[in-house]
Design a protein around this motif. Structure first.
Motif, mmCIF file in Angstrom:
data_model
loop_
_atom_site.group_PDB
_atom_site.id
_atom_site.type_symbol
_atom_site.label_atom_id
_atom_site.label_comp_id
_atom_site.label_asym_id
_atom_site.label_seq_id
_atom_site.Cartn_x
_atom_site.Cartn_y
_atom_site.Cartn_z
ATOM 1 N N MET A 96 -3.324 0.905 -8.961
ATOM 2 C CA MET A 96 -3.115 -0.111 -7.938
ATOM 3 C C MET A 96 -1.677 -0.365 -7.489
ATOM 4 O O MET A 96 -1.406 -0.731 -6.529
ATOM 5 C CB MET A 96 -3.716 -1.559 -8.414
ATOM 6 N N LEU A 97 -0.709 -0.442 -8.478
ATOM 7 C CA LEU A 97 0.807 -0.818 -8.519
ATOM 8 C C LEU A 97 1.639 0.453 -7.877
ATOM 9 O O LEU A 97 2.646 0.212 -7.276
ATOM 10 C CB LEU A 97 1.457 -1.327 -9.562
ATOM 11 N N ILE A 98 1.010 1.639 -7.958
ATOM 12 C CA ILE A 98 1.953 2.697 -7.383
ATOM 13 C C ILE A 98 2.412 2.364 -5.849
ATOM 14 O O ILE A 98 3.533 2.518 -5.782
ATOM 15 C CB ILE A 98 0.974 4.038 -7.456
ATOM 16 N N PRO A 99 1.594 2.000 -4.989
ATOM 17 C CA PRO A 99 2.085 1.830 -3.591
ATOM 18 C C PRO A 99 3.229 0.772 -3.635
ATOM 19 O O PRO A 99 4.102 0.833 -2.780
ATOM 20 C CB PRO A 99 0.821 1.540 -2.886
ATOM 21 N N PHE A 100 3.170 -0.020 -4.405
ATOM 22 C CA PHE A 100 4.077 -1.281 -4.212
ATOM 23 C C PHE A 100 5.404 -0.707 -4.759
ATOM 24 O O PHE A 100 6.413 -0.881 -4.231
ATOM 25 C CB PHE A 100 3.579 -2.366 -5.374
ATOM 26 N N VAL A 101 5.562 0.171 -5.893
ATOM 27 C CA VAL A 101 6.735 0.752 -6.482
ATOM 28 C C VAL A 101 6.975 1.732 -5.220
ATOM 29 O O VAL A 101 8.343 1.499 -4.916
ATOM 30 C CB VAL A 101 6.478 1.369 -7.545
ATOM 31 N N ALA A 111 -2.840 0.311 -1.495
ATOM 32 C CA ALA A 111 -2.501 -0.896 -1.609
ATOM 33 C C ALA A 111 -3.350 -2.078 -0.865
ATOM 34 O O ALA A 111 -3.680 -2.981 -0.972
ATOM 35 C CB ALA A 111 -1.232 -1.370 -1.053
ATOM 36 N N GLY A 112 -4.490 -1.117 -0.004
ATOM 37 C CA GLY A 112 -5.323 -2.020 0.646
ATOM 38 C C GLY A 112 -6.787 -1.964 -0.093
ATOM 39 O O GLY A 112 -7.616 -2.826 0.633
ATOM 40 N N LEU A 143 19.631 1.416 -6.987
ATOM 41 C CA LEU A 143 18.815 0.958 -8.031
ATOM 42 C C LEU A 143 18.851 -0.635 -8.039
ATOM 43 O O LEU A 143 17.494 -1.147 -8.650
ATOM 44 C CB LEU A 143 19.866 1.049 -9.486
ATOM 45 N N PRO A 144 19.415 -1.359 -7.547
ATOM 46 C CA PRO A 144 19.194 -3.224 -7.637
ATOM 47 C C PRO A 144 17.937 -3.006 -6.817
ATOM 48 O O PRO A 144 17.008 -4.003 -7.169
ATOM 49 C CB PRO A 144 20.359 -3.491 -6.746
ATOM 50 N N GLY A 145 17.529 -2.262 -5.642
ATOM 51 C CA GLY A 145 16.483 -2.517 -4.859
ATOM 52 C C GLY A 145 15.317 -1.942 -5.468
ATOM 53 O O GLY A 145 14.200 -2.707 -5.449
ATOM 54 N N ILE A 146 15.361 -1.061 -6.449
ATOM 55 C CA ILE A 146 14.395 -0.289 -7.124
ATOM 56 C C ILE A 146 14.064 -1.312 -8.534
ATOM 57 O O ILE A 146 12.813 -1.602 -8.638
ATOM 58 C CB ILE A 146 14.700 0.982 -7.709
ATOM 59 N N VAL A 147 15.098 -2.058 -8.986
ATOM 60 C CA VAL A 147 14.689 -3.114 -9.864
ATOM 61 C C VAL A 147 13.946 -4.097 -9.477
ATOM 62 O O VAL A 147 12.716 -4.671 -9.908
ATOM 63 C CB VAL A 147 15.893 -3.469 -10.614
ATOM 64 N N GLY A 148 14.318 -4.497 -8.327
ATOM 65 C CA GLY A 148 13.373 -5.531 -7.443
ATOM 66 C C GLY A 148 12.254 -5.193 -7.320
ATOM 67 O O GLY A 148 11.107 -5.978 -7.446
ATOM 68 N N ALA A 149 11.833 -3.943 -6.827
ATOM 69 C CA ALA A 149 10.585 -3.392 -6.597
ATOM 70 C C ALA A 149 9.775 -3.628 -7.938
ATOM 71 O O ALA A 149 8.601 -3.966 -7.710
ATOM 72 C CB ALA A 149 10.402 -1.931 -6.035
ATOM 73 N N VAL A 150 10.328 -3.003 -9.032
ATOM 74 C CA VAL A 150 9.803 -3.081 -10.058
ATOM 75 C C VAL A 150 9.251 -4.558 -10.702
ATOM 76 O O VAL A 150 8.094 -4.683 -11.068
ATOM 77 C CB VAL A 150 10.566 -2.252 -11.417
ATOM 78 N N LEU A 201 2.706 -0.905 -15.977
ATOM 79 C CA LEU A 201 4.182 -0.597 -15.430
ATOM 80 C C LEU A 201 4.646 1.047 -15.902
ATOM 81 O O LEU A 201 5.122 1.601 -15.074
ATOM 82 C CB LEU A 201 5.260 -1.640 -15.889
ATOM 83 N N LEU A 202 4.210 1.160 -16.949
ATOM 84 C CA LEU A 202 4.765 2.582 -17.791
ATOM 85 C C LEU A 202 4.130 3.718 -16.998
ATOM 86 O O LEU A 202 4.733 4.578 -16.767
ATOM 87 C CB LEU A 202 3.997 2.410 -19.130
ATOM 88 N N PHE A 203 2.817 3.404 -16.327
ATOM 89 C CA PHE A 203 2.156 4.341 -15.641
ATOM 90 C C PHE A 203 2.714 4.432 -14.165
ATOM 91 O O PHE A 203 3.124 5.437 -13.682
ATOM 92 C CB PHE A 203 0.758 4.155 -15.666
ATOM 93 N N SER A 204 2.934 3.340 -13.594
ATOM 94 C CA SER A 204 3.195 3.077 -12.071
ATOM 95 C C SER A 204 4.455 3.214 -11.645
ATOM 96 O O SER A 204 4.836 3.905 -10.875
ATOM 97 C CB SER A 204 2.657 1.791 -11.614
ATOM 98 N N VAL A 205 5.643 2.954 -12.751
ATOM 99 C CA VAL A 205 6.953 3.038 -12.268
ATOM 100 C C VAL A 205 7.483 4.401 -12.222
ATOM 101 O O VAL A 205 7.982 4.861 -11.121
ATOM 102 C CB VAL A 205 7.686 2.074 -13.168
#
Lengths: 486, 265
Positions: free
Chosen positions: A348-353, A302-303, A392-399, A268-272
């Protein structure tokens, strides 16, 4: 009647119902559609729903319940002398099923007539030989009790099938008849169809919820029996993970949980930051053409199957980190490390965020940006002080979604961080996670009555509770801090 | 007494605040503003009227370079604020927007507290030396926007929780907090009820003491009530520009006459 034919018959009946009901309704209005309460096709659809829905519901419930019921009846009928303990009983039941299926196949293929198959009980050795001819091999000599059980298994199956066919057809015909009788110009077919649609939608939603409940319950039962064999304090607070298949295992959760959280944290430290900045660029700065190319490119990440990321970690990132960081800095000589798995998982998580954040930033109304630019704020001031707080709320959700993914990830960890469970702070040391150990405990020879196997369910349940907690937290944050745009 | 006459005279002199010459605006291939010349006077309310799609909002957004934020928009011609070309490459559009404030059609308070909404611009531009200073600026802006009495006890409440009219006055307070020289208002009352509209119009009267106000409006009654000068736009052309009284009672152009008597638009 075979299931397929039964279903097709019900469908055909429904199709007939559509036209008959429609026709009857039209006829009752003297052929003038305007005098009907509803459009003519609604009468048809009403008939379709009434014919199909109850019959299909019955078939579905039957298909789920029947095997268990028959199994229970037949298994109960096997005398104690043949099946001494539950293990032997389940082996015998497997034989029973095989013989029953074998006999059915034999009848279908014409090797035996239905009467021969039913009366075969007299000649047990012959049964074995005949089934072998059809490619069905039985382990031991067939005992008379087992053959008897197999025959009753078959008989119950046939009776059940007949009962199902009759009941389902009765339901379908009943629905058909009611719908057709009701179809006259005063009947409110439109409203009736509305209720039918509602029922179908509710049923679909219930299936999703019931499945979740089922998953949780199965985990709870297995976890419960694990804690019957192993003390929960040692599981939750044990600092050692050392399963031994001949007993005396140390099954402490903490080293695994530590590895899971450490690797997820690095990921997360890297992808967020990377994902979030990429999202800001795409949403606020990139031109339409750049965006059209860059966004799908990022989403390709992501694929990629996670096993491919694992290979990348194993042959590229791991040795690279070891040769250029770990060894020169004296942190160790292991290519498998928390850092390797964390970094690759981060990629791997970059596209999710980024993908979710991009959508969320895009949903912030343009009027807010205009307002900020209009008082003389720069673009980045606008993003920092207005757009991001609003999103922010949406971004927190994504994280948190990314965090759930990271916690559940397995393949990258196996190949990137290794499989040795330990508690260590050094990020260049090999460690492992809960998921990897779940796989480890459940592959190979497993005995579902030993603590070493059942611990996997306790681990899985712990993970489930953690990710559930994360999701609840995410929901809470989103609700609590949701900004009202309008 | 003497001072008073001096200030009156400076108002009467009607310095030219913004001078636009030969302004053309294109959205991609669409020619939205065609060769518009206009001079906007200081301490005056100027109304832009005209049918929908005539380019009055587009022209308004040229005056503080808000059109820069639209990729496909292209502006040509010469627009001077106090004699200085605002499209000169040396001019910082961000700094310009602090001098030429804007209020939008729909109230768009930030999802922040009332206080933070108003303090937003002053904070960005470093206008306050300390917290007390900022408090003063916020109070002054809210008083000027006639919102102080309603908001003083709930400064930390979210700005989005106010009523529509209050939100629009909050946006006006936000715009005046940065002490702009010109205030552009793009149909500021179109989302408001008659009472809130009345409050905003009174506010515009007050604001004229200090600023040059340019207002785009669909309501001809509103233009007649609040403005001293009126410009009539039609199909991207500036058809007629003059004293509000003259435009509404004695228009020179037949198109203006048709529009204000309700025959076109």
């Amino acid at each position: 009647m075979p299931l397929l034919w039964l279903v097709l018959t019900v469908l055909a009946l429904a199709a007939a119902g559509f036209f008959v009901a429609r026709q009857r309704a039209l006829a009752s209005a003297g052929g003038e559609a305007r005098k009907l309460h509803s459009l003519p096709s609604y009468y048809g659809f009403n008939a379709v729903i009434l014919t199909i829905a109850p019959a299909m519901a019955l078939i579905a419930i039957w298909a789920m319940a029947e095997p268990t019921l028959i199994e229970w009846r037949v298994s109960g009928a096997i005398p104690e002398s043949v099946a001494a303990d539950p293990g032997a009983r389940s082996l015998i039941m497997a034989d029973v099923r095989r013989i029953a299926e074998g006999l059915n196949t034999a009848v279908e293929q014409g090797a035996l007539t239905a009467e021969q198959a039913r009366d075969i009980g007299g000649n047990i050795a012959e049964v074995r030989a005949q089934l072998a001819e059809l490619g069905i091999l039985l382990g031991s000599d067939v005992q008379p009790e087992v053959l008897e059980a197999a025959q009753s298994y078959r008989a119950l199956g046939t009776t059940g099938n007949t009962a199902l066919t009759v009941l389902a057809l009765l339901l379908a015909i009943g629905g058909f008849a009611i719908a057709v009788m009701k179809s006259d110009s005063d009947f409110r077919a439109r409203n009736s169809v509305e209720r039918g649609v509602l029922t179908i939608l509710v049923a679909a939603a219930s299936i999703a919820i019931l499945t979740t409940v089922g998953i949780v319950l199965s985990m709870v039962f297995e976890t419960w029996s694990f804690f019957g064999m192993y003390s929960w304090t040692e599981f939750f607070f044990g600092l050692e993970w050392a399963p031994q298949f001949h007993g005396g295992s140390e099954l402490g959760l903490l080293p695994l949980l530590w590895g899971t959280l450490y690797i997820s944290f690095i990921a997360l430290l890297f992808s967020v930051p990377v994902g979030l900045f990429a999202a800001i660029y795409l949403a606020e700065y990139a031109g339409r053409k750049t965006r059209a190319i860059a966004k799908p490119m990022i989403e390709i990440l992501a694929g990629i199957p996670t096993i491919v990321y694992g290979l990348f970690a194993l042959i590229t990132v791991g040795p690279l980190l070891r040769d250029y960081f770990a060894e020169p800095l004296g942190f160790g000589t292991s290519a498998s490390s928390v850092m390797t798995a964390g970094l690759v998982m981060g990629i791997m998580l970059i596209p999710f965020v980024s993908s979710l954040s991009d959508d969320i930033i895009g949903a912030v109304p343009q009027s807010l940006r205009d307002g900020s630019l209009g008082v003389g704020a720069t673009k980045s001031e606008t993003i920092k002080k207005v757009v991001l707080p609003a999103a922010l709320p949406g971004i927190v959700g994504a994280v948190l979604l990314a965090a759930s993914r990271a916690i559940g990830e397995t393949m990258i960890v196996v190949l990137g961080a290794g499989a040795s469970a330990q508690l260590d702070l050094n990020p260049f040391e090999a460690m492992t996670t809960v998921t990897v150990k779940i796989v480890g405990q459940l592959t190979g020879d497993t005995d579902f009555s030993s603590a070493e196997t059942l611990v996997a369910f306790a681990l899985g349940f712990t993970l489930f509770v953690i990710t559930l907690g994360l999701n609840v937290l995410a929901l809470y944050i989103v609700r609590r801090y949701r900004e009202q745009y309008e | 007494m003497k001072d008073e006459r001096l200030t009156e005279r400076s108002v009467d002199m009607k310095d030219i605040k913004i001078a636009a010459r030969g302004v053309q605006v294109y959205y991609g291939d669409t020619h939205a503003i065609k060769d518009v010349d206009v001079e906007i006077q200081d301490k005056t309310v100027t109304a832009f009227i005209g049918p929908s799609g005539c380019g009055k909002s587009t022209f308004l957004r040229c005056l503080n370079r808000m059109n820069d934020t639209i990729d496909s928009a292209r502006v040509e011609g010469d627009i001077r604020l106090d004699g200085e070309d605002i499209y000169d490459p040396r001019v910082d559009p961000v700094q310009l927007r602090a001098r030429v404030g804007m209020v939008f059609q729909k109230p768009n308070p930030f999802p922040k507290s009332i206080y933070d909404n108003v303090a937003y611009g002053p904070k960005i531009h470093g206008m306050a030396r300390n917290k007390a200073d900022l408090d003063d600026i916020v109070e002054r802006a809210l008083r000027r926007a006639a919102l102080w009495d309603e908001a003083k006890d709930r400064l930390q409440a979210p700005g989005t929780g106010l009523s529509g009219g209050q939100q629009q006055r909050l946006c006006i307070a936000r715009a005046v907090a940065t002490e702009p020289e010109v205030l552009l208002m793009d149909e500021p009352c179109s989302a408001l009820d008659p009472i809130a509209t009345d409050q905003v119009e009174n506010l515009i009267h007050e604001l004229r003491q200090n600023y040059s106000v340019v207002i785009v409006t669909h309501s001809m009654q509103q233009a007649a009530r609040v403005s001293q000068k009126t410009a009539f736009f039609h199909l991207g052309h500036l058809v007629e520009y003059g004293e509000t009284g003259q435009i509404f009672t004695n228009p020179r152009d037949t198109r203006t006459e048709s529009y204000i008597t309700g025959r076109i638009g």
